[in-house]
Design an enzyme around this catalytic site. Sequence first.
Site, PDB file in Angstrom:
ATOM      1  N   VAL A 139      -2.035   4.694   3.533  1.00 21.12           N
ATOM      2  CA  VAL A 139      -1.324   4.963   4.958  1.00 21.12           C
ATOM      3  C   VAL A 139      -0.430   6.342   4.351  1.00 21.12           C
ATOM      4  O   VAL A 139       0.584   6.148   3.583  1.00 21.12           O
ATOM      5  CB  VAL A 139      -0.633   4.218   5.562  1.00 21.12           C
ATOM      6  CG1 VAL A 139       0.624   5.034   6.702  1.00 21.12           C
ATOM      7  CG2 VAL A 139      -1.258   3.087   6.404  1.00 21.12           C
ATOM      8  N   PRO A 140      -0.962   7.601   4.287  1.00 23.10           N
ATOM      9  CA  PRO A 140      -0.645   8.762   3.466  1.00 23.10           C
ATOM     10  C   PRO A 140       0.672   9.374   3.744  1.00 23.10           C
ATOM     11  O   PRO A 140       0.747  10.295   4.054  1.00 23.10           O
ATOM     12  CB  PRO A 140      -1.985   9.585   3.579  1.00 23.10           C
ATOM     13  CG  PRO A 140      -2.166   9.578   4.997  1.00 23.10           C
ATOM     14  CD  PRO A 140      -2.039   7.672   5.105  1.00 23.10           C
ATOM     15  N   CYS A 141       1.811   8.653   3.489  1.00 21.96           N
ATOM     16  CA  CYS A 141       2.978   9.105   3.924  1.00 21.96           C
ATOM     17  C   CYS A 141       3.446  10.342   2.833  1.00 21.96           C
ATOM     18  O   CYS A 141       4.211  11.146   3.087  1.00 21.96           O
ATOM     19  CB  CYS A 141       4.052   8.202   3.662  1.00 21.96           C
ATOM     20  SG  CYS A 141       4.012   7.019   2.110  1.00 21.96           S
ATOM     21  N   HIS A 142       2.667  10.454   1.732  1.00 23.00           N
ATOM     22  CA  HIS A 142       2.793  11.646   0.780  1.00 23.00           C
ATOM     23  C   HIS A 142       2.416  12.717   1.511  1.00 23.00           C
ATOM     24  O   HIS A 142       2.497  13.894   0.885  1.00 23.00           O
ATOM     25  CB  HIS A 142       1.956  11.348  -0.513  1.00 23.00           C
ATOM     26  CG  HIS A 142       0.408  11.425  -0.353  1.00 23.00           C
ATOM     27  ND1 HIS A 142      -0.091   9.926   0.194  1.00 23.00           N
ATOM     28  CD2 HIS A 142      -0.575  12.244  -0.626  1.00 23.00           C
ATOM     29  CE1 HIS A 142      -1.494  10.227   0.037  1.00 23.00           C
ATOM     30  NE2 HIS A 142      -1.572  11.501  -0.138  1.00 23.00           N
TER      31      HIS A 142
END
Length: 170
Positions: A139-142
């Site tokens: 889940v690409p929080c970056h």
Amino acid sequence: YSGLNVFLKGPPMIHVQYHLKSKICDLYLIASDLGLCAIEWQKQNVPLIKTLSGSEPQKKILKQTVDQLEQYFLGTRKNFDLPVDIIGTDFQIQVWQALAQIPYGKTASYSDIAKKIKNPNAVRAVGSANGKNPLAIIVPCHRVIAADGTLGGYAGGLKIKTALLNLEKI
């Protein structure tokens, strides 16, 4: 990754973790027999397994996760397709679902996410939920940056965030 299958209640699960040494950083993958529960930056207080061979559901999920993460780090995978087993508040889950929709190679601001979940005044709460995302990279929080274009923070540290964004050529 198009969405999250979230299991909020159920019988106690056996959790195990696996240490993955990626080209960017060490990751600790935690799974139950329902799905991937977390990707951590440090070893957790969960039994550590040394091998992914075997028929246990957790090992199958961890093997699938390792395979997909290795493909991602090689640049051959842009989306993840994994069963997940995470716990969060309704608001956190909304935010995590919105994060999961940020396309590979793109970024969004905390404000963008707040608007996406139809709660434009919740920018700080979005930031807090983003920081509690249990499935970093998947889940690409970056991909979430500050409105002024700066990187903002990252639970894994800015060096790792920069490396992930560079991998995606953002």
